[in-house]
Design an enzyme around this catalytic site. Structure first.
Site, PDB file in Angstrom:
ATOM      1  N   ASP A 125       0.870  -1.181   0.000  1.00 63.37           N
ATOM      2  CA  ASP A 125       0.000   0.000   0.000  1.00 63.37           C
ATOM      3  C   ASP A 125       0.902   1.224   0.000  1.00 63.37           C
ATOM      4  O   ASP A 125       1.557   1.517   0.999  1.00 63.37           O
ATOM      5  CB  ASP A 125      -0.917  -0.009   1.225  1.00 63.37           C
ATOM      6  CG  ASP A 125      -2.021   1.034   1.167  1.00 63.37           C
ATOM      7  OD1 ASP A 125      -1.856   2.046   0.449  1.00 63.37           O
ATOM      8  OD2 ASP A 125      -3.040   0.846   1.840  1.00 63.37           O
ATOM      9  N   ARG A 154      -0.086   4.416  -0.597  1.00 71.61           N
ATOM     10  CA  ARG A 154      -0.849   5.651  -0.508  1.00 71.61           C
ATOM     11  C   ARG A 154      -0.344   6.572   0.593  1.00 71.61           C
ATOM     12  O   ARG A 154       0.249   6.128   1.571  1.00 71.61           O
ATOM     13  CB  ARG A 154      -2.339   5.341  -0.278  1.00 71.61           C
ATOM     14  CG  ARG A 154      -2.981   4.693  -1.488  1.00 71.61           C
ATOM     15  CD  ARG A 154      -4.387   4.279  -1.217  1.00 71.61           C
ATOM     16  NE  ARG A 154      -4.427   3.117  -0.316  1.00 71.61           N
ATOM     17  CZ  ARG A 154      -5.548   2.473  -0.006  1.00 71.61           C
ATOM     18  NH1 ARG A 154      -6.709   2.863  -0.495  1.00 71.61           N
ATOM     19  NH2 ARG A 154      -5.504   1.425   0.795  1.00 71.61           N
TER      20      ARG A 154
END
Length: 195
Positions: free
Chosen positions: A127, A129
């Protein structure tokens, strides 16, 4: 990071009437354009969904994930919320790996890799982000407390840096194409997928 907000405009949708505003984020990694869609009135604890772009799910209705269903349910719930609400739509396709890499990860998933294994096989983060712009959006709107629609504990940790929050689950019924994907989110990423 430099953040700029566009003018506001009306956005009538199948879920209800909203206001839309663009957010331009300039970082050392480039310029990113996000959207904020919100109800006319935001009360003390608005209902908020921070949604990362998923072109395949949000636009094309892919059944490989739960993104499009979560987006629709969030907009429906925000439209009906007595506290008002906001959808923050972040342009972070494929958990931040981009559309090109996401399609490559999809190809590996077709060969039996799960979503985490596929990213790692491509040398990418599970991930990638970043939610710093969300803090700037809350500052801009003067929001200090929210009811956050999410199942993602990673997102909760990021966003509670900027506001006080209570979590509300957002559960989408699984199907034969995404059941394994949802199980991986639960088992390997700690997603809270039970009501």
């Amino acid at each position: 990071m430099k953040v700029e907000f566009s003018n506001k405009a009306k956005l009538p949708t199948r879920f209800g009437n909203f206001i839309i505003q663009g957010v331009r984020e300039e970082t050392q990694n480039g310029v990113f354009e996000h959207l904020v869609i919100f109800s006319n009135e935001l009360l003390e604890t608005p209902l908020v969904r921070v949604h990362s772009e998923c072109l395949t799910g949000d636009v094309f209705g892919s059944l490989k994930c739960d993104c499009g269903g979560e987006l629709a349910l969030a907009m429906e719930q925000i439209a009906q919320s007595k506290q008002g609400g906001m959808l923050i739509y972040l342009r972070q396709e494929g958990r931040g790996i981009g559309l090109f890499n996401k399609v490559n990860a999809y190809a590996l998933q077709d060969q039996g890799y799960d979503t985490i294994e596929a990213n790692r096989a491509l040398g990418l983060a599970d991930d990638a982000r970043n939610y710093d712009v969300v803090g700037e959006i809350f500052k801009h709107f003067g929001i200090k407390k929210i009811q956050l629609l999410t199942n993602n504990p990673h997102k909760i940790k990021w966003i509670e840096k900027y506001v006080d929050l209570e979590r509300s689950s957002i559960i989408i019924e699984s199907n034969c194409h995404n059941a394994h994907y949802l199980q991986v989110k639960k088992d390997k990423m700690g997603h809270l997928l039970e009501e």
